[in-house]
Design a protein around this motif. Structure first.
Motif, mmCIF file in Angstrom:
data_model
loop_
_atom_site.group_PDB
_atom_site.id
_atom_site.type_symbol
_atom_site.label_atom_id
_atom_site.label_comp_id
_atom_site.label_asym_id
_atom_site.label_seq_id
_atom_site.Cartn_x
_atom_site.Cartn_y
_atom_site.Cartn_z
ATOM 1 N N UNK A 1 0.832 -1.206 0.000
ATOM 2 C CA UNK A 1 0.000 0.000 0.000
ATOM 3 C C UNK A 1 0.867 1.257 0.000
ATOM 4 N N UNK B 1 2.338 1.625 -3.416
ATOM 5 C CA UNK B 1 1.340 2.092 -4.374
ATOM 6 C C UNK B 1 1.137 3.603 -4.259
ATOM 7 N N UNK C 1 -13.767 -6.249 0.449
ATOM 8 C CA UNK C 1 -13.123 -7.010 -0.627
ATOM 9 C C UNK C 1 -14.090 -8.021 -1.235
ATOM 10 N N UNK D 1 -16.523 -6.128 -3.345
ATOM 11 C CA UNK D 1 -15.896 -5.690 -4.590
ATOM 12 C C UNK D 1 -15.840 -6.840 -5.599
ATOM 13 N N UNK E 1 -17.716 -6.922 -9.191
ATOM 14 C CA UNK E 1 -16.888 -7.067 -10.404
ATOM 15 C C UNK E 1 -17.366 -8.284 -11.206
ATOM 16 N N UNK F 1 -11.169 -3.263 -15.491
ATOM 17 C CA UNK F 1 -10.632 -1.909 -15.319
ATOM 18 C C UNK F 1 -11.770 -0.889 -15.340
ATOM 19 N N UNK G 1 -13.506 -1.119 -11.895
ATOM 20 C CA UNK G 1 -12.718 -0.844 -10.685
ATOM 21 C C UNK G 1 -12.640 0.655 -10.377
ATOM 22 N N UNK G 2 -12.501 1.470 -11.396
ATOM 23 C CA UNK G 2 -12.307 2.901 -11.139
ATOM 24 C C UNK G 2 -13.623 3.618 -10.826
ATOM 25 N N UNK H 1 -13.469 4.402 5.753
ATOM 26 C CA UNK H 1 -12.718 5.190 4.775
ATOM 27 C C UNK H 1 -11.342 4.571 4.547
ATOM 28 N N UNK H 2 -10.731 4.073 5.625
ATOM 29 C CA UNK H 2 -9.416 3.446 5.492
ATOM 30 C C UNK H 2 -9.510 2.208 4.590
ATOM 31 N N UNK I 1 -9.596 3.297 1.093
ATOM 32 C CA UNK I 1 -8.252 3.660 0.627
ATOM 33 C C UNK I 1 -7.476 2.402 0.235
ATOM 34 N N UNK I 2 -7.603 1.362 1.052
ATOM 35 C CA UNK I 2 -6.828 0.145 0.811
ATOM 36 C C UNK I 2 -7.294 -0.554 -0.465
ATOM 37 N N UNK I 3 -8.630 -0.706 -0.608
ATOM 38 C CA UNK I 3 -9.098 -1.403 -1.814
ATOM 39 C C UNK I 3 -9.118 -0.464 -3.008
ATOM 40 N N UNK I 4 -8.809 0.802 -2.752
ATOM 41 C CA UNK I 4 -8.656 1.769 -3.832
ATOM 42 C C UNK I 4 -9.975 2.044 -4.558
ATOM 43 N N UNK J 1 -13.640 4.670 -4.392
ATOM 44 C CA UNK J 1 -14.105 5.951 -3.865
ATOM 45 C C UNK J 1 -14.889 5.716 -2.583
#
Lengths: 487, 487
Positions: free
Chosen positions: A155, A158, B155, B158, B162, B173, B176-177, B192-193, B196-199, B201
């Motif tokens: 992390x 990244x 996770x 997600x 997906x 792709x 994911x964004x 929120x953390x 951030x980790x799984x990237x 929003x």
């Protein structure tokens, strides 16, 4: 349970622990139970009323202990060791007494400060460079496991690469989908798992014929990936791989990475413990150019699970990736910047007082006591190879003793039509089904092999010699069976 | 340290723990130390030779204990509680005795099976629906903390979204964004953390004037985000927020989510413990439509840290996101599919035998003992409010007793020109600087408030009454000072 009853039950628990270790040698390392055994023995609901301690203790004896795999057994030769020790157990008792949740400094100053200090101690003990000490820009932190360690540094890596590319005008989305992390094909599965979690690509780079990762392999894979538009940002090099305790060419890899923004992480989860012996510290060549280094004291260094030591060269990289400070966590000490808040160095917020056991272990054994423990295990692994080599018709040593691990497989036997892989797997099953020894099977190349790892402080030369005798007997029984089948 | 020395030192440690709890009431909850205190007291290196146990024990007394924040103190009213209990401490001693690393079934069958059983016990005890039981498609698992719990379910969510969008022809792709996770503006920072980790929003949805999240707010934010091309995939609803123990409208939120593929996670980290009392189980309305539920037994339920209980409605979702099976982890039991391998339910590979302490606690206290503990804390929080309300000129109750938490702030005082926020922060600092009570400050809307949480089993009515008296004294001193300044 009031204080006086706790004193009584606590003494009894201490006695029970003493009995456990006294009898450890006479108990089979693997339990006899079948899947689902415990459900049949326990009620479906928690009790409404408190139950007498005698009943709880009795059920622990009759239902739990028969279902335990004895990782401390002198006959445990599977995976890698997970040593317990008496000083660590007592330290954990004190940690449980205090039961603080040390997510920031004020939540228990001693908990934070002791962690920083003992990780500096361990840094010096294993010969890591000063760039990993807390008085510069780096420092150490206790993680639960090597999996968590590699995740947090991935992390950090990244975030670092994203920040860098953003400065060059890229968009975050444009970067995120192109990131790729590497390990060798022998790297621990946690690297791939971390890649899944952070949602980046992962590639296993082929290792050489000794299962080590070379700089040239890294270069050719990376160059090709860059050509294809990918952004390499992270690589793990391993000192002591899981399958065979192979050692990657860290110095070569570090040279290959020069001038790139690829984060070099060193995974020494098991073999890092051996670095307490100066004769192994030459293995650190190139580590001074890594960004993070991890080894598990809870494996082979007499410290109860969990205690995974991670050092980073720049703690700001962790903070950039993991720090968030909501109002309820604000306090004068943290705001002053004078203290470390380890919550920003890890995934969880809460954390136990684990540095106590490092402190107790380092002091109760001393550096020399730890070295003695490591050298003894290594010597016993060599003894294992020596014994096994007395049967060259049966066994091939796949990989020579590496630290305290020997990998071997069965040779093809005439008068049977079983392939070496089949024979080896049959032996693996025979050994573990006996419950008397516990070993792990893995694959090296296309070869099934049995891993035999020495590590328990309770293992003596006699256990190793007896172990080989049993392995020979199982082997002979398998061959005999196979011959009968063919006739 | 051999077995007989361990017996001696173990008894001494038990006695030390008894002494700790006997003296707990007379020790200040916060330590007097300044940042960096410990470095001055300890050597720079680990010792070369083993040191006598007496020295280690003496240094623990003289250097560590003076730097400890006493989370078990009857005067600890900060954060949320982290109860220890004697049955849990003994269970941990046995866990340390065995020191198994139970990442899969065969690594210690009892460790895996007891976890499944006691999480079913706790499920029934707190009134969760049967869909979270292990005999269907769901089941429970012990995580270290609520932060890890929310990360693993995010996770899983997600991966689920997906997979679903891929079936509809989207690229990974592309999805994911666009993923977005939600919580209320009162949700724990770990959400929120995790984002951030799984990237992905993250958006904090405004709560209502009681700090609760409504279904209508969720709907309007989600609709707008979908219009803008985002893909909502995860939301946390909270039973007992960190700042004020507010309760989101789960039933409304579940209705809003109907027909969407948004994963509803319930974070009951603190207040989940209260669900052992049937009178609180009405709070579970709507939870039967959630995909995961988490609460921390290590907070308010007499179980030493760490022990965060997570249930998922479909364990296959966790496996899809987190499972990897390398050769060295293959074994007959796991391959048969008959057993649970908890490594695939979490981030780390290794895990401790934590179910023992749940088992010991549930049996040693019984459901009724746990209920008594919870009801006592809640009653003491009500007592606190009652006492504080005797000073209506000084204090405003920001939020009425919610479970065992009261939030309050100082009213503006004539003859001073300090704002309410300033006065409240001054009081917060006075309280904690005294080291006699420990409270936390937070912000509710634009108001600084002091959180007063009862939870230690050692707290009595007298501690609460004395606490209020001290708070009144500090308040009067602050007002007096402020008046002097103005004159």
């Amino acid at each position: 349970m009031d204080i006086e009853e706790f004193r009584k039950r606590g003494y009894e628990a201490i006695d029970r622990i003493c009995k456990y270790y006294k009898e450890l040698d006479s108990v089979k390392v693997l339990p006899e139970v079948k899947p689902g055994y415990l459900k049949k023995l326990l009620p479906k609901h928690a009790p409404e009323e408190a139950e007498p301690w005698e009943d709880i203790q009795a059920d622990f004896e009759s239902t739990i202990l028969p279902g335990v795999t004895h990782w401390q057994s002198p006959n445990f030769f599977a995976f890698y060791p997970a040593n317990s020790s008496f000083p660590a157990i007592i330290a954990d008792m004190f940690s449980d007494m205090i039961n603080c949740v040390g997510f920031n400094w004020i939540c228990s100053p001693a908990c934070t400060e002791l962690e920083t200090i003992v990780l500096d101690w361990v840094n010096r003990l294993i010969g890591l460079d000063d760039g990993y000490l807390s008085d510069g820009e780096g420092g150490g932190v206790i993680q639960g496991t090597a999996s968590e360690a590699v995740l947090v540094v991935m992390l950090a890596a990244r975030q670092r690469v994203i920040d860098e590319y953003k400065k060059r005008g890229y968009t975050e989305e444009g970067i995120a989908t192109k990131l790729i992390a590497y390990g060798s094909d022998q790297a621990h599965s946690s690297i791939e798992k971390a890649s899944m979690i952070v949602n980046c690509k992962f590639k296993a780079i082929p290792s050489d014929d000794k299962f080590c990762l070379r700089g040239s392999s890294v270069r050719s894979v990376m160059e090709k990936d860059i050509e294809e538009g990918l952004i390499p940002f992270f690589i793990t090099a391993t000192i002591g791989t899981t399958s065979s305790a192979a050692i990657d060419y860290i110095d070569e890899i570090a040279c290959t990475l020069e001038g790139t923004s690829v984060w070099l992480h060193i995974d020494a989860a098991y073999a890092g413990a051996a670095l307490v012996c100066p004769e192994y510290q030459y293995l650190l060549k190139g580590v001074d150019r890594s960004q993070s280094f991890n080894f598990n004291m809870h494996k082979w260094l007499l410290t109860n699970f969990d205690c995974s030591c991670l050092w980073v060269r720049k703690r700001s990289h962790l903070l950039n990736a993991l720090s968030l400070t909501p109002a309820f966590l604000r306090n004068i000490a943290s705001d002053s910047g004078l203290v470390i808040d380890y919550r920003d160095w890890q995934i969880p917020l809460g954390r136990r007082f684990r540095s106590l056991k490092i402190w107790f272990v380092l002091r109760a054994f001393g550096a020399n006591g730890l070295r003695e423990h490591i050298r003894k295990s290594i010597k016993l692994a060599q003894r294992f190879e020596e014994e096994l080599s007395k049967y060259p018709n049966y066994f091939a040593i796949t990989t020579k003793p590496a630290f305290s691990l020997v990998c071997f497989h069965l040779k093809v036997q005439k008068n049977t039509n079983m392939a070496s892989n089949e024979l080896t797997t049959a032996l693996y099953n025979s050994i573990n089904n006996s419950r008397e020894l516990y070993v792990t099977q893995t694959k090296l190349g296309s070869q099934n092999v049995i891993r035999f790892v020495v590590g328990s402080p309770w293992t003596t030369e006699q256990h190793v010699v007896d172990g080989v005798r049993k392995i020979v007997n199982f082997t002979e029984a398998i061959i005999e069976d196979a011959e009968l089948t063919i006739e």
